[in-house]
Motif scaffolding. Structure first.
Motif, mmCIF file in Angstrom:
data_model
loop_
_atom_site.group_PDB
_atom_site.id
_atom_site.type_symbol
_atom_site.label_atom_id
_atom_site.label_comp_id
_atom_site.label_asym_id
_atom_site.label_seq_id
_atom_site.Cartn_x
_atom_site.Cartn_y
_atom_site.Cartn_z
ATOM 1 N N GLY A 213 26.144 103.474 70.170
ATOM 2 C CA GLY A 213 25.636 103.478 68.434
ATOM 3 C C GLY A 213 24.115 102.819 68.363
ATOM 4 O O GLY A 213 23.723 103.015 67.697
ATOM 5 N N HIS A 214 24.647 101.817 69.174
ATOM 6 C CA HIS A 214 22.775 101.196 69.304
ATOM 7 C C HIS A 214 21.427 102.048 69.198
ATOM 8 O O HIS A 214 20.774 101.689 68.685
ATOM 9 C CB HIS A 214 22.583 100.486 70.165
ATOM 10 N N ALA A 215 21.438 103.541 69.577
ATOM 11 C CA ALA A 215 20.017 104.142 69.293
ATOM 12 C C ALA A 215 20.423 104.350 67.865
ATOM 13 O O ALA A 215 18.561 104.042 67.298
ATOM 14 C CB ALA A 215 19.896 104.949 70.068
ATOM 15 N N GLY A 216 21.144 104.786 66.770
ATOM 16 C CA GLY A 216 20.993 104.616 65.943
ATOM 17 C C GLY A 216 20.002 103.864 64.868
ATOM 18 O O GLY A 216 19.507 103.919 63.986
ATOM 19 N N THR A 217 20.936 102.902 65.128
ATOM 20 C CA THR A 217 20.799 101.474 64.424
ATOM 21 C C THR A 217 18.980 101.171 64.696
ATOM 22 O O THR A 217 18.105 101.303 64.101
ATOM 23 C CB THR A 217 21.268 99.926 65.099
ATOM 24 N N LEU A 218 19.041 101.370 66.026
ATOM 25 C CA LEU A 218 17.476 100.924 66.703
ATOM 26 C C LEU A 218 16.098 102.192 65.333
ATOM 27 O O LEU A 218 15.449 101.660 65.437
ATOM 28 C CB LEU A 218 17.046 101.319 68.260
ATOM 29 N N ILE A 219 17.533 103.374 65.383
ATOM 30 C CA ILE A 219 15.857 104.834 65.199
ATOM 31 C C ILE A 219 15.719 103.821 63.494
ATOM 32 O O ILE A 219 14.653 103.654 62.882
ATOM 33 C CB ILE A 219 16.614 106.188 65.676
ATOM 34 N N SER A 220 16.881 103.600 62.649
ATOM 35 C CA SER A 220 16.846 103.372 61.463
ATOM 36 C C SER A 220 16.272 101.877 61.077
ATOM 37 O O SER A 220 15.641 101.761 60.565
ATOM 38 C CB SER A 220 18.191 103.921 60.914
ATOM 39 N N LEU B 233 10.933 98.610 60.313
ATOM 40 C CA LEU B 233 10.276 98.280 60.933
ATOM 41 C C LEU B 233 9.134 98.360 61.253
ATOM 42 O O LEU B 233 8.301 97.668 60.633
ATOM 43 C CB LEU B 233 10.764 96.247 61.152
ATOM 44 N N PHE B 234 8.982 98.211 62.221
ATOM 45 C CA PHE B 234 7.462 98.910 63.135
ATOM 46 C C PHE B 234 7.101 100.468 62.556
ATOM 47 O O PHE B 234 5.145 100.399 63.093
ATOM 48 C CB PHE B 234 7.923 99.574 64.626
ATOM 49 N N ARG B 235 7.136 100.807 61.270
ATOM 50 C CA ARG B 235 6.409 101.577 60.496
ATOM 51 C C ARG B 235 5.728 102.983 61.746
ATOM 52 O O ARG B 235 4.770 103.624 60.990
ATOM 53 C CB ARG B 235 5.603 101.226 59.758
ATOM 54 N N GLN B 236 7.605 103.120 61.928
ATOM 55 C CA GLN B 236 7.532 104.675 62.999
ATOM 56 C C GLN B 236 7.724 105.608 62.017
ATOM 57 O O GLN B 236 9.166 106.551 61.459
ATOM 58 C CB GLN B 236 8.195 104.593 64.371
ATOM 59 N N CYS C 194 15.535 98.430 51.901
ATOM 60 C CA CYS C 194 16.061 98.940 53.027
ATOM 61 C C CYS C 194 15.294 97.759 53.650
ATOM 62 O O CYS C 194 15.782 97.977 54.824
ATOM 63 C CB CYS C 194 15.255 100.418 53.117
ATOM 64 N N THR C 195 14.352 97.379 53.394
ATOM 65 C CA THR C 195 13.644 96.274 54.954
ATOM 66 C C THR C 195 14.555 95.747 54.878
ATOM 67 O O THR C 195 14.638 95.177 56.378
ATOM 68 C CB THR C 195 12.396 96.019 54.494
ATOM 69 N N LEU C 196 15.200 94.485 53.664
ATOM 70 C CA LEU C 196 15.899 93.566 54.357
ATOM 71 C C LEU C 196 16.556 93.666 55.096
ATOM 72 O O LEU C 196 17.140 93.848 56.106
ATOM 73 C CB LEU C 196 16.512 93.272 52.784
ATOM 74 N N LEU C 197 17.884 95.374 54.309
ATOM 75 C CA LEU C 197 18.698 95.567 55.398
ATOM 76 C C LEU C 197 18.105 95.523 57.531
ATOM 77 O O LEU C 197 18.937 96.019 58.361
ATOM 78 C CB LEU C 197 19.076 97.391 55.206
ATOM 79 N N THR D 258 17.899 94.818 62.762
ATOM 80 C CA THR D 258 17.979 94.547 63.950
ATOM 81 C C THR D 258 18.521 93.482 65.319
ATOM 82 O O THR D 258 18.686 93.507 65.906
ATOM 83 C CB THR D 258 16.276 93.714 63.998
ATOM 84 N N PRO D 259 18.809 91.799 64.755
ATOM 85 C CA PRO D 259 19.101 91.430 65.649
ATOM 86 C C PRO D 259 20.541 91.293 65.352
ATOM 87 O O PRO D 259 21.411 90.755 66.111
ATOM 88 C CB PRO D 259 19.053 89.949 64.151
ATOM 89 N N LEU D 260 21.183 92.031 64.660
ATOM 90 C CA LEU D 260 22.957 92.060 65.157
ATOM 91 C C LEU D 260 23.022 93.214 66.099
ATOM 92 O O LEU D 260 23.982 93.407 66.476
ATOM 93 C CB LEU D 260 22.851 93.368 63.321
#
Lengths: 463, 177
Positions: free
Chosen positions: A86-93, A98-101, A219-222, A227-229
């Protein structure tokens, strides 16, 4: 803003109309033969799993190959494996937002859906591992007739409940909020019952600038929360092991080691899914070889860190001067489970090194093969950590082996069935590409960005 | 109160921005802009204030954190203390993970529900679109004349000059955005 030329995210010089058409028209068909074939295979696997779980719950945990020494086997291995996916999904989204990729826009919807389904698969295992899943609500602190006897806040197993629960909730919210504009697009293309259902789900979205303004901040707040989650989730899962005194588990390295392994395995799974989905759903122009290449780079980077973590573990065992720790690592590499250890090392550390070469990264068949190899490797990593440590603890008299029963194997297959059934349904019924987000990165739009408002005003007057 | 508003439709972001600037110059009030994706820079032209959602998020987070800490202390130190491995009743470090998770959970829920409620995004809510193409490939601008000196003719000229693909007048009830 940066001054360099706009980066090309998707191919084919798409217009807004093209994006809407490409993303939404597949949802308005009956699904091709290949989709149905894949769906039936996945559904069969799911039904096999349902049968296995039904038998296991009605008969008891004795249907598994566990014994007094090896109390965790396939169940917890599968749990950790799926949580990690699951972690990659959160990393991508979240992290890439946040890194504006910008390249994340065409894969984030599917990757997030993958996160949701993977966490659901993960959730099944602790539940059935309880043996009496009808008492699962005991993990929640609620006033009860047993005292009230509260939960043990000092146990990482309880932290898991909160970490996974929060992760599933926040991921689902993030995913759904991201979906609302696209549901509105689907609604406005539909008629009849379909329109009514989509209208209900789209919550009356009308694309108002006021809503968009709040929406982007939300969306930015989420993303900032997710990210720390995501880091916390696998850290908590690793604490299930690290807070125990079992040699091979009792290591402060575990949280970062698990988190990076999770990202690594998750990206491998995203690659597996995307490489198939882009062909089957005809999204070659949206999920381009550049997207695949970017993900390959993340895979080789995280895979190398995983390799470093393996070395660090071995070094720490030697440096600790603890004979138990030293024995466990020697036993992993040369003992009865050495085959699993070497499968893990070759799949996770050696195989991904091929991705340093551009020729490999652009050969999509090879990338697909490597992604499968990594999935296998990361499953074995959890198996090695759990079973090899448990089977050889402090007292040789309590040493034991572990062979999974057919029920456990069927449950593992069933979890893959659940994952792919859910993912295939997602591909058919939900816009797989975040159309509203992709529309923001079209090159044509970027090229004539409204950089100088004054010029527009003059232009507006003069003509 | 019913109000007469002009709805102009554009097929690109650029023409919409041109028209927005022209409206400002003409002294026409821009009520709202509808677009298939977020338009950066439109907020100032429409006069949208920055959202207070970050404060909602922070409040949610603080509430989550305090509730989690308080509840863990209360259950394990007061209501039914249990000795776990000889650790103190108030073992703060062990309470950190759950406190963190609840901080994130409540902050996230507050943000999402804040967004939905503030924007009126609720199940069963009608979309109130003057043109369904704004969720596909068109952009709409809703404007109202506040200055009586601006005539319909002025408006038509302005739309034509900025490249609106379609314009119409709509009578809307009350405060239509």
């Amino acid at each position: 803003m940066s001054s360099h030329a706009p980066e090309r995210v998707i191919d084919g010089h798409k217009t807004l109309t093209d994006v809407t058409h490409d993303v939404f028209s597949p949802l308005e068909t009956r699904g091709g033969g290949r989709w149905w074939a894949a769906f039936l295979v996945a559904l069969s696997a799911l039904l096999l799993g349902v049968a296995a779980v039904t038998y296991q719950v009605s008969t008891g945990i004795g249907t598994w190959g566990l014994n007094r020494t090896v109390g965790w086997g396939f169940d917890i291995t599968n749990f950790v494996f799926w949580v990690g996916i699951g972690h990659a999904g959160t990393l991508i989204s979240a992290v890439l937002l946040l890194f504006r990729q910008k390249w994340r826009t065409s894969i984030n919807r599917a990757a997030e859906a993958m996160t949701l389904f993977a966490v659901m698969c993960a959730g099944v295992f602790p539940l059935i591992h309880m043996g009496r899943p009808w008492l699962a609500h005991w993990v929640f602190p609620y006033p009860n007739m047993r005292g009230p006897l509260w939960v043990n806040w000092r146990s990482p197993l309880l932290w898991d409940v909160f970490a996974i629960g929060t992760y599933l909730t926040i991921s689902a919210l993030f995913w759904y909020v991201g979906l609302i504009p696209d549901l509105a697009t689907a609604r406005d293309r539909a008629t009849g019952l379909r329109r009514r259902v989509l209208g209900l789900l789209a919550l009356g979205w009308n694309g108002s600038a006021r809503t968009w303004s709040r929406y982007e901040i939300a969306c930015t707040l989420l993303a900032g929360l997710a990210t720390p989650l995501v880091v916390s989730v696998h850290s908590v899962v690793s604490s299930d092991f690290a807070t125990a005194v079992i040699p091979g588990w009792h290591a402060t390295l575990f949280p970062p080691y698990f988190v990076i392994g999770a990202v690594f395995s998750g990206f491998a799974m995203v690659l597996t899914l995307m490489l198939v989905a882009r062909r089957v759903m005809h999204f070659e122009e949206y999920i381009t070889p550049r997207h695949i290449g970017a993900m390959c780079k993340i895979v080789v980077f995280t895979g190398t860190i995983v390799g470093l973590a393996y070395l660090t573990e071995i070094f720490t065992a030697w440096y600790s001067a603890s004979p138990y720790e030293q024995f466990v690592f020697l036993n992993r590499a040369t003992g009865p489970m050495a085959w699993a250890f070497w499968t893990m090392v070759s799949c996770n550390v050696i195989a991904p090194q091929l991705l340093w070469f551009r020729k490999v990264r652009t050969n999509l068949r090879l990338v697909f093969l490597l992604s499968l190899v990594i999935n296998v490797g990361m499953w074995f990593e959890r198996f090695v950590i759990i079973v090899s440590s448990l089977s050889r603890d402090f007292l040789p008299s309590s040493w034991s082996g572990y062979t999974p029963s057919a029920i456990e194997v069927a449950t593992l297959i069933g979890s893959f069935g659940l994952f792919f059934t859910a993912f295939l349904l997602f591909c058919r019924f939900v816009p797989m590409i975040a159309a509203a987000e992709v529309k923001t990165v079209l090159v044509k739009r970027r090229a004539t960005a409204h950089a100088a408002p004054a010029a527009h005003a003059v232009h507006g007057r003069a003509t | 109160m019913s109000r007469r508003i002009h709805v102009a439709l554009f097929d690109s972001e650029d023409t919409l921005f041109a028209a927005a600037h022209a409206c400002r110059k003409l002294g026409v009030e821009i009520l709202d802009v509808r677009s298939p994706y977020p338009l950066h820079g439109i907020d100032e032209l429409v006069g949208i204030r920055r959202t207070r959602l970050p404060a909602v998020c922070l409040t949610g987070g603080v509430v989550g954190l305090l509730v989690a800490l308080r509840f863990q202390y209360w259950t394990s130190s007061f209501d039914w203390p249990i000795n776990v491995g000889g650790k103190p009743w108030d073992s703060l470090p062990a309470f950190a993970p759950v406190a963190f998770e609840l901080t994130v959970l409540v902050a996230g829920l507050a943000t999402v529900f804040g967004l939905l409620l503030r924007s009126g995004l609720l199940p069963g809510r009608a979309a109130a679109l003057h043109d369904p193409r704004v969720t596909d490939d068109h952009f709409a601008m809703h404007v109202a004349r506040v200055d009586a000196a601006v005539t319909d003719r002025d408006m038509d000229e302005m739309w034509q000059a900025t490249g609106a693909v379609e314009t119409r007048c709509v009578i809307v009830e009350e405060d239509a955005r």
